[in-house]
Design a protein around this motif. Structure first.
Motif, mmCIF file in Angstrom:
data_model
loop_
_atom_site.group_PDB
_atom_site.id
_atom_site.type_symbol
_atom_site.label_atom_id
_atom_site.label_comp_id
_atom_site.label_asym_id
_atom_site.label_seq_id
_atom_site.Cartn_x
_atom_site.Cartn_y
_atom_site.Cartn_z
ATOM 1 N N THR A 42 -43.445 89.872 -20.350
ATOM 2 C CA THR A 42 -43.049 87.901 -20.921
ATOM 3 C C THR A 42 -42.110 88.290 -20.806
ATOM 4 O OG1 THR A 42 -44.159 88.607 -22.878
ATOM 5 C CG2 THR A 42 -45.222 88.634 -21.297
ATOM 6 N N SER A 43 -41.274 87.059 -20.196
ATOM 7 C CA SER A 43 -40.367 87.202 -20.236
ATOM 8 C C SER A 43 -39.955 85.461 -20.716
ATOM 9 C CB SER A 43 -39.515 87.579 -19.206
ATOM 10 O OG SER A 43 -39.334 88.315 -19.125
ATOM 11 N N VAL A 44 -39.337 84.673 -21.951
ATOM 12 C CA VAL A 44 -39.905 83.584 -22.026
ATOM 13 C C VAL A 44 -38.250 83.274 -22.621
ATOM 14 C CG1 VAL A 44 -40.506 82.161 -24.162
ATOM 15 C CG2 VAL A 44 -41.637 84.563 -23.905
ATOM 16 N N ASN A 45 -37.925 81.261 -21.744
ATOM 17 C CA ASN A 45 -36.920 81.195 -22.244
ATOM 18 C C ASN A 45 -35.639 81.338 -21.826
ATOM 19 O OD1 ASN A 45 -38.874 79.127 -22.687
ATOM 20 N ND2 ASN A 45 -38.120 79.668 -24.985
ATOM 21 N N ALA A 63 -52.149 81.471 -21.727
ATOM 22 C CA ALA A 63 -50.942 81.274 -22.643
ATOM 23 C C ALA A 63 -50.298 79.554 -22.392
ATOM 24 C CB ALA A 63 -49.667 81.618 -21.094
ATOM 25 N N VAL A 64 -50.781 79.380 -23.590
ATOM 26 C CA VAL A 64 -51.074 78.099 -24.705
ATOM 27 C C VAL A 64 -50.473 77.875 -25.774
ATOM 28 C CG1 VAL A 64 -53.319 77.773 -23.430
ATOM 29 C CG2 VAL A 64 -53.247 78.385 -25.859
ATOM 30 N N PRO A 65 -50.064 77.038 -26.388
ATOM 31 C CA PRO A 65 -48.932 77.051 -27.628
ATOM 32 C C PRO A 65 -50.395 77.571 -29.142
ATOM 33 C CG PRO A 65 -49.251 74.665 -26.462
ATOM 34 C CD PRO A 65 -49.981 75.432 -26.082
ATOM 35 N N GLY A 66 -49.164 79.120 -29.546
ATOM 36 C CA GLY A 66 -49.871 79.346 -30.730
ATOM 37 C C GLY A 66 -49.957 80.665 -30.242
ATOM 38 N N ILE A 121 -44.465 83.916 -31.031
ATOM 39 C CA ILE A 121 -45.889 83.038 -30.481
ATOM 40 C C ILE A 121 -45.184 81.918 -29.284
ATOM 41 C CG2 ILE A 121 -46.855 81.273 -31.780
ATOM 42 C CD1 ILE A 121 -46.892 82.725 -34.088
ATOM 43 N N LEU A 122 -45.889 82.144 -28.704
ATOM 44 C CA LEU A 122 -45.742 81.013 -27.778
ATOM 45 C C LEU A 122 -45.169 79.268 -28.525
ATOM 46 C CD1 LEU A 122 -47.290 81.656 -24.367
ATOM 47 C CD2 LEU A 122 -45.365 82.312 -25.193
ATOM 48 N N ASN A 123 -44.690 78.687 -28.484
ATOM 49 C CA ASN A 123 -44.464 77.126 -28.287
ATOM 50 C C ASN A 123 -44.437 75.670 -27.340
ATOM 51 O OD1 ASN A 123 -44.153 77.662 -31.328
ATOM 52 N ND2 ASN A 123 -42.051 78.327 -30.304
#
Length: 281
Positions: free
Chosen positions: A81-84, A43-46, A96-98
Protein backbone atom coordinates in the motif's frame (compact mmCIF):
# COMPACT_ATOMS: atom_id res chain seq x y z
CA UNK A 1 10.82 -6.96 -5.21
CA UNK A 2 13.29 -8.56 -7.56
CA UNK A 3 13.95 -12.27 -7.29
CA UNK A 4 16.68 -14.57 -8.51
CA UNK A 5 16.45 -15.74 -12.11
CA UNK A 6 18.46 -18.69 -13.51
CA UNK A 7 21.10 -17.74 -16.04
CA UNK A 8 21.69 -19.30 -19.46
CA UNK A 9 24.80 -18.31 -21.43
CA UNK A 10 25.16 -15.21 -19.27
CA UNK A 11 21.57 -14.08 -19.85
CA UNK A 12 18.53 -14.67 -17.63
CA UNK A 13 16.55 -17.66 -18.89
CA UNK A 14 13.01 -16.86 -19.95
CA UNK A 15 10.29 -19.30 -18.94
CA UNK A 16 7.77 -20.01 -21.71
CA UNK A 17 4.44 -21.39 -20.53
CA UNK A 18 2.10 -23.98 -22.03
CA UNK A 19 -1.52 -23.02 -22.66
CA UNK A 20 -2.58 -25.10 -19.65
CA UNK A 21 -0.12 -23.27 -17.42
CA UNK A 22 -1.32 -19.90 -18.68
CA UNK A 23 -4.92 -20.89 -18.04
CA UNK A 24 -3.96 -21.62 -14.42
CA UNK A 25 -2.27 -18.24 -14.25
CA UNK A 26 -5.56 -16.74 -15.44
CA UNK A 27 -7.33 -18.51 -12.57
CA UNK A 28 -4.86 -16.85 -10.20
CA UNK A 29 -5.46 -13.56 -11.98
CA UNK A 30 -9.22 -13.80 -11.53
CA UNK A 31 -8.83 -14.41 -7.78
CA UNK A 32 -6.42 -11.48 -7.64
CA UNK A 33 -8.86 -9.25 -9.53
CA UNK A 34 -11.62 -10.01 -7.02
CA UNK A 35 -9.25 -9.37 -4.10
CA UNK A 36 -8.22 -6.02 -5.59
CA UNK A 37 -11.88 -5.15 -6.18
CA UNK A 38 -12.49 -5.67 -2.46
CA UNK A 39 -9.42 -3.70 -1.37
CA UNK A 40 -10.24 -0.81 -3.71
CA UNK A 41 -13.82 -0.67 -2.41
CA UNK A 42 -12.50 -0.59 1.16
CA UNK A 43 -10.16 2.36 0.50
CA UNK A 44 -12.23 5.12 2.10
CA UNK A 45 -11.34 7.94 4.49
CA UNK A 46 -10.71 6.75 8.05
CA UNK A 47 -9.55 3.18 7.39
CA UNK A 48 -6.02 1.93 7.89
CA UNK A 49 -3.85 0.43 5.21
CA UNK A 50 -3.73 -2.71 7.39
CA UNK A 51 -7.50 -3.00 6.96
CA UNK A 52 -7.05 -3.07 3.18
CA UNK A 53 -4.53 -5.88 3.60
CA UNK A 54 -6.99 -7.87 5.73
CA UNK A 55 -9.79 -7.40 3.18
CA UNK A 56 -7.52 -8.53 0.35
CA UNK A 57 -6.21 -11.54 2.27
CA UNK A 58 -9.74 -12.69 3.12
CA UNK A 59 -10.62 -13.01 -0.58
CA UNK A 60 -7.49 -15.06 -1.27
CA UNK A 61 -8.19 -17.31 1.70
CA UNK A 62 -11.79 -17.89 0.65
CA UNK A 63 -10.63 -18.89 -2.83
CA UNK A 64 -7.93 -21.21 -1.51
CA UNK A 65 -5.21 -19.13 -3.20
CA UNK A 66 -1.86 -18.17 -1.68
CA UNK A 67 -0.24 -14.76 -1.46
CA UNK A 68 3.04 -14.37 -3.32
CA UNK A 69 3.84 -11.15 -1.43
CA UNK A 70 3.55 -12.43 2.14
CA UNK A 71 7.00 -13.57 3.26
CA UNK A 72 8.67 -12.64 -0.04
CA UNK A 73 12.21 -11.76 1.12
CA UNK A 74 10.56 -11.14 4.49
CA UNK A 75 7.76 -8.85 3.30
CA UNK A 76 5.16 -8.86 6.11
CA UNK A 77 1.86 -8.42 4.23
CA UNK A 78 -0.26 -9.65 1.32
CA UNK A 79 -0.32 -6.31 -0.51
CA UNK A 80 1.82 -3.22 -0.91
CA UNK A 81 0.00 0.00 0.00
CA UNK A 82 1.89 3.02 -1.31
CA UNK A 83 0.33 6.34 -0.29
CA UNK A 84 0.99 9.77 -1.83
CA UNK A 85 4.79 10.19 -2.14
CA UNK A 86 5.31 6.45 -1.61
CA UNK A 87 5.97 4.92 -5.02
CA UNK A 88 6.03 1.15 -4.44
CA UNK A 89 6.48 -1.48 -1.72
CA UNK A 90 4.68 0.43 1.03
CA UNK A 91 3.93 -1.81 4.03
CA UNK A 92 0.32 -1.88 5.31
CA UNK A 93 -0.01 -0.77 8.91
CA UNK A 94 -1.59 1.82 11.17
CA UNK A 95 -1.57 4.65 8.61
CA UNK A 96 -5.08 6.07 8.28
CA UNK A 97 -6.27 7.08 4.83
CA UNK A 98 -7.42 10.67 4.52
CA UNK A 99 -9.63 12.43 2.01
CA UNK A 100 -7.59 13.21 -1.11
CA UNK A 101 -4.88 10.59 -0.55
CA UNK A 102 -3.71 8.69 -3.61
CA UNK A 103 -2.86 5.05 -2.92
CA UNK A 104 -1.47 2.31 -5.12
CA UNK A 105 -2.56 -1.18 -4.07
CA UNK A 106 -0.27 -3.89 -5.47
CA UNK A 107 -0.97 -7.56 -4.85
CA UNK A 108 -0.54 -11.07 -6.15
CA UNK A 109 -1.95 -14.57 -5.91
CA UNK A 110 -0.77 -18.12 -6.53
CA UNK A 111 -2.98 -20.97 -7.76
CA UNK A 112 -1.41 -24.44 -8.13
CA UNK A 113 2.07 -22.91 -8.15
CA UNK A 114 1.37 -20.29 -10.85
CA UNK A 115 1.55 -16.58 -10.12
CA UNK A 116 -0.37 -13.41 -10.92
CA UNK A 117 0.55 -9.80 -10.11
CA UNK A 118 -1.53 -6.64 -10.51
CA UNK A 119 -1.82 -3.12 -9.11
CA UNK A 120 -4.41 -0.37 -9.12
CA UNK A 121 -4.39 3.21 -7.96
CA UNK A 122 -7.25 4.70 -5.93
CA UNK A 123 -7.88 8.29 -4.94
CA UNK A 124 -9.55 8.35 -1.55
CA UNK A 125 -12.61 10.57 -1.29
CA UNK A 126 -12.45 13.79 -3.33
CA UNK A 127 -9.61 13.69 -5.88
CA UNK A 128 -7.18 16.47 -6.66
CA UNK A 129 -7.55 16.98 -10.44
CA UNK A 130 -3.80 16.62 -10.93
CA UNK A 131 -3.76 13.37 -8.98
CA UNK A 132 -6.66 12.11 -11.09
CA UNK A 133 -4.74 13.05 -14.22
CA UNK A 134 -1.67 11.24 -12.89
CA UNK A 135 -3.67 8.06 -12.30
CA UNK A 136 -5.54 8.29 -15.61
CA UNK A 137 -2.33 8.78 -17.61
CA UNK A 138 -0.55 5.95 -15.79
CA UNK A 139 -3.44 3.57 -16.39
CA UNK A 140 -3.69 4.53 -20.05
CA UNK A 141 0.09 4.17 -20.43
CA UNK A 142 -0.18 0.62 -19.08
CA UNK A 143 -2.83 -0.22 -21.68
CA UNK A 144 -0.73 1.26 -24.47
CA UNK A 145 2.13 -0.93 -23.27
CA UNK A 146 -0.11 -4.00 -23.24
CA UNK A 147 -1.35 -3.18 -26.75
CA UNK A 148 2.27 -3.07 -27.89
CA UNK A 149 2.61 -6.64 -26.66
CA UNK A 150 0.04 -7.60 -29.30
CA UNK A 151 1.35 -5.36 -32.07
CA UNK A 152 5.10 -5.39 -31.44
CA UNK A 153 7.94 -7.82 -32.05
CA UNK A 154 10.23 -7.31 -29.04
CA UNK A 155 9.82 -6.67 -25.31
CA UNK A 156 11.37 -3.23 -25.78
CA UNK A 157 8.36 -2.18 -27.84
CA UNK A 158 6.33 -2.10 -24.60
CA UNK A 159 8.48 0.56 -22.96
CA UNK A 160 8.61 2.55 -26.18
CA UNK A 161 4.80 2.59 -26.38
CA UNK A 162 4.47 3.64 -22.74
CA UNK A 163 7.08 6.39 -23.16
CA UNK A 164 5.54 7.66 -26.40
CA UNK A 165 2.07 7.84 -24.86
CA UNK A 166 3.18 9.64 -21.68
CA UNK A 167 5.22 12.10 -23.76
CA UNK A 168 2.22 12.83 -25.98
CA UNK A 169 -0.15 13.82 -23.15
CA UNK A 170 -0.82 17.58 -23.06
CA UNK A 171 -0.24 19.53 -19.87
CA UNK A 172 2.53 19.42 -17.29
CA UNK A 173 4.98 16.58 -18.07
CA UNK A 174 4.89 13.50 -15.84
CA UNK A 175 7.99 11.52 -14.96
CA UNK A 176 8.40 7.80 -15.70
CA UNK A 177 10.35 5.97 -13.00
CA UNK A 178 13.41 4.15 -14.32
CA UNK A 179 14.61 2.43 -11.13
CA UNK A 180 11.61 0.07 -10.98
CA UNK A 181 10.31 -1.88 -13.96
CA UNK A 182 7.98 -4.69 -15.01
CA UNK A 183 9.03 -8.31 -15.23
CA UNK A 184 8.36 -11.81 -16.44
CA UNK A 185 5.99 -13.91 -14.35
CA UNK A 186 5.04 -17.58 -14.15
CA UNK A 187 6.25 -20.24 -11.73
CA UNK A 188 7.75 -17.32 -9.77
CA UNK A 189 6.52 -13.78 -9.27
CA UNK A 190 9.63 -12.04 -10.60
CA UNK A 191 11.37 -13.61 -13.57
CA UNK A 192 13.21 -12.61 -16.73
CA UNK A 193 12.89 -10.50 -18.74
CA UNK A 194 12.81 -7.00 -17.27
CA UNK A 195 10.10 -4.87 -18.89
CA UNK A 196 11.22 -1.25 -19.06
CA UNK A 197 8.63 1.52 -19.00
CA UNK A 198 10.64 3.86 -21.22
CA UNK A 199 12.21 3.89 -24.66
CA UNK A 200 15.81 2.68 -25.05
CA UNK A 201 17.95 1.43 -27.93
CA UNK A 202 17.82 -2.10 -26.46
CA UNK A 203 15.01 -4.04 -28.15
CA UNK A 204 14.98 -6.89 -25.66
CA UNK A 205 13.88 -10.48 -26.30
CA UNK A 206 11.53 -11.34 -29.14
CA UNK A 207 7.85 -11.70 -28.29
CA UNK A 208 6.67 -15.28 -28.70
CA UNK A 209 3.94 -17.61 -27.50
CA UNK A 210 4.27 -18.70 -23.88
CA UNK A 211 5.74 -15.39 -22.70
CA UNK A 212 3.96 -13.88 -19.68
CA UNK A 213 4.79 -10.39 -18.47
CA UNK A 214 3.78 -8.05 -15.66
CA UNK A 215 3.52 -4.60 -17.22
CA UNK A 216 3.59 -1.87 -14.57
CA UNK A 217 4.37 1.76 -15.37
CA UNK A 218 5.04 4.00 -12.37
CA UNK A 219 4.64 7.74 -12.92
CA UNK A 220 5.34 10.76 -10.72
CA UNK A 221 4.25 14.39 -10.74
CA UNK A 222 7.79 15.61 -10.05
CA UNK A 223 11.34 14.27 -10.16
CA UNK A 224 11.95 10.57 -10.87
CA UNK A 225 14.58 10.42 -8.12
CA UNK A 226 13.61 7.99 -5.34
CA UNK A 227 14.89 6.73 -1.99
CA UNK A 228 14.16 3.68 0.18
CA UNK A 229 12.98 4.28 3.76
CA UNK A 230 14.49 2.70 6.86
CA UNK A 231 12.05 -0.23 6.66
CA UNK A 232 14.13 -1.36 3.63
CA UNK A 233 10.96 -1.64 1.53
CA UNK A 234 9.04 1.60 1.06
CA UNK A 235 10.22 3.60 -1.97
CA UNK A 236 9.44 7.33 -1.90
CA UNK A 237 9.96 10.29 -4.20
CA UNK A 238 12.78 12.42 -2.82
CA UNK A 239 10.92 15.64 -3.64
CA UNK A 240 7.74 14.49 -1.86
CA UNK A 241 5.66 14.66 -5.05
CA UNK A 242 2.87 12.16 -5.54
CA UNK A 243 3.23 8.96 -7.53
CA UNK A 244 1.11 6.27 -9.15
CA UNK A 245 1.31 2.63 -10.27
CA UNK A 246 -0.92 0.47 -12.46
CA UNK A 247 -0.10 -3.15 -13.34
CA UNK A 248 -1.51 -6.19 -15.12
CA UNK A 249 -0.11 -9.65 -15.88
CA UNK A 250 -0.45 -10.53 -19.56
CA UNK A 251 0.04 -13.74 -21.57
CA UNK A 252 1.16 -14.11 -25.18
CA UNK A 253 -0.16 -17.26 -26.88
CA UNK A 254 -0.31 -18.51 -30.46
CA UNK A 255 -3.70 -16.86 -31.08
CA UNK A 256 -3.00 -13.45 -29.51
CA UNK A 257 -2.73 -11.91 -26.03
CA UNK A 258 -4.88 -12.21 -22.91
CA UNK A 259 -4.70 -10.04 -19.78
CA UNK A 260 -4.49 -12.67 -17.05
CA UNK A 261 -5.52 -10.36 -14.21
CA UNK A 262 -8.60 -8.90 -15.95
CA UNK A 263 -11.94 -10.80 -16.10
CA UNK A 264 -12.51 -9.72 -19.72
CA UNK A 265 -8.91 -10.31 -20.79
CA UNK A 266 -8.49 -6.55 -21.15
CA UNK A 267 -11.10 -6.12 -23.90
CA UNK A 268 -12.68 -2.95 -22.49
CA UNK A 269 -9.43 -1.01 -22.73
CA UNK A 270 -7.66 -2.82 -25.59
CA UNK A 271 -10.38 -2.80 -28.26
CA UNK A 272 -10.30 1.03 -28.50
CA UNK A 273 -6.54 0.67 -29.12
CA UNK A 274 -7.13 -1.72 -32.01
CA UNK A 275 -6.38 -4.94 -30.11
CA UNK A 276 -8.93 -7.71 -29.54
CA UNK A 277 -7.72 -10.01 -26.76
CA UNK A 278 -8.16 -13.71 -27.41
CA UNK A 279 -8.85 -16.28 -24.66
CA UNK A 280 -6.08 -18.82 -24.11
CA UNK A 281 -6.90 -21.97 -26.13
Amino acid sequence: MKGHTPMAFGQPRIEYKTNAQMRTMHEAGLVLSRALDAAVAAAVPGVTTKHLDEVFAAVLNEAGAKSNFLGYHGFPATICTSVNEEVVHGIPGSRILNNGDIISIDGGAIVDGWHSDSARTVIVGEPDPEDQRLSDVTQAAMWHGIAALAKGSHVGDIGAAIDDYVSSVPGKPLGILEDYVGHGIGSEMHMAPDVLNYRTSHRGPKLRAGLCLAIEPMLVRGSIETAVLEDDWTVVTTDGQRSCQWEHSVAVHEKGIWVLSAPDGGAEHLVPLGVVPVPIP
